[in-house]
Scaffold this motif. Sequence first.
Motif: not given
Length: 388
Positions: A65-89
């Motif tokens: 529905d026009g929303v981009t969904y990205i999924r990675n890791g588990n409930i804990l590692s997802s935080t690190l992934f999100s942090k890196n994603y934000y840093k790059k973008n």
Amino acid sequence: MDRLLLKNDSRITLLFLSWRDIRSSKKGGAEVFTHEMLKRLDRLKYRIIHISPLEADLKEYEEIDGVTYIRNGNILSSTLFSKNYYKKNRNYIDYVVDQCNTFRYFTFLWIKKSKRIFFIHQLTKDIWFKNAKFPLNLFGFLFEPVHLWLTRDDFTITVSDSTKSDLLKLGFKNEKITILPEGINFLAWKKEDFLEKEKNPTFIYVGRFVHYKGIDDSIIAFGKLKEKYPNSKLWVVGKKNDKYIKESLIPIMNRYNLSYGNSFDDKDITFWGFVSDDEKYNLMSRSHALIFPSTREGWGLTVTESAVVGTPSIVYNSPGLVDAVNHGEAGYLCNINTPETIYSNMLKILENREAYETMRSLAYSFSKQFHWDNTSQSFENFLTFIKK
């Protein structure tokens, strides 16, 4: 990996972080709220990315529905992934929304204040002791007010006066809290379209099979009702949890000699399992009342849905639910949160037809104002406000 890298875009870019999304196996009202709100935003004005942990059978990347969904890791590692994603973008992201639904991403540690938005439906509080074991429950209970206090200066969105009141007690700033209205994804039925009530006294529970939602108290109250009205029925709608039924519900049903079965059985209690939205609304409309004795909610979406198809609710005097029934003006609000008070309200419904019809009308009038279109517009108004 290239598709995870953002390019310069004139639109406002929103990054949402949450432990579940609209396709998660354990999605609830919070996930529905977020998706329904976001999918209605103008795509010519907003670019929306949502990050959550990866579950089996779900895609790592998809557009819904026009929303981009990205999924990675588990409930804990997802935080690190999100942090890196934000840093790059980070140069292309305008706001990051940290959605706190028990778990959160602690964005106050790694995102500058001007880009942070905090989103919370409800505090967990005593639910920790209902849904988790020691020592996790004690840690969660004690740590919750601490990590929330650290977010007190952020712009915050929530869904009810109850949650706002809890946040203010923790030091949040009144002028920085915005309440977004709850919504439903269909128009309120016309009164002439309400389905005929069942001939036998019939009550319905719609929700997850977890202790704090009060399904066990619903069955206890129904057991008491059966003693006075032997032909009464209780319908239970929601994805079944056989372990919970066996360990928590069957002992109660046995205590009151209640028969139970699936939708094709003629039993005292019918477990319908997961049903389509249309079937859910039909079952609601045919019932005399929805029973929802939850300990704590952000709002109580099923209460609103039930009201707009002609059925008021019996709810506990709990945060969120008091808002959904307008403090007892648009539904039956238990003065004490016990199965006995649920039972007494069931009797009111069955034994005072005139008062019941009045409550049906009041619940309908109050609830028909809620729609996801209004929610989305309120969120856009909030974004305009904080940009000033």
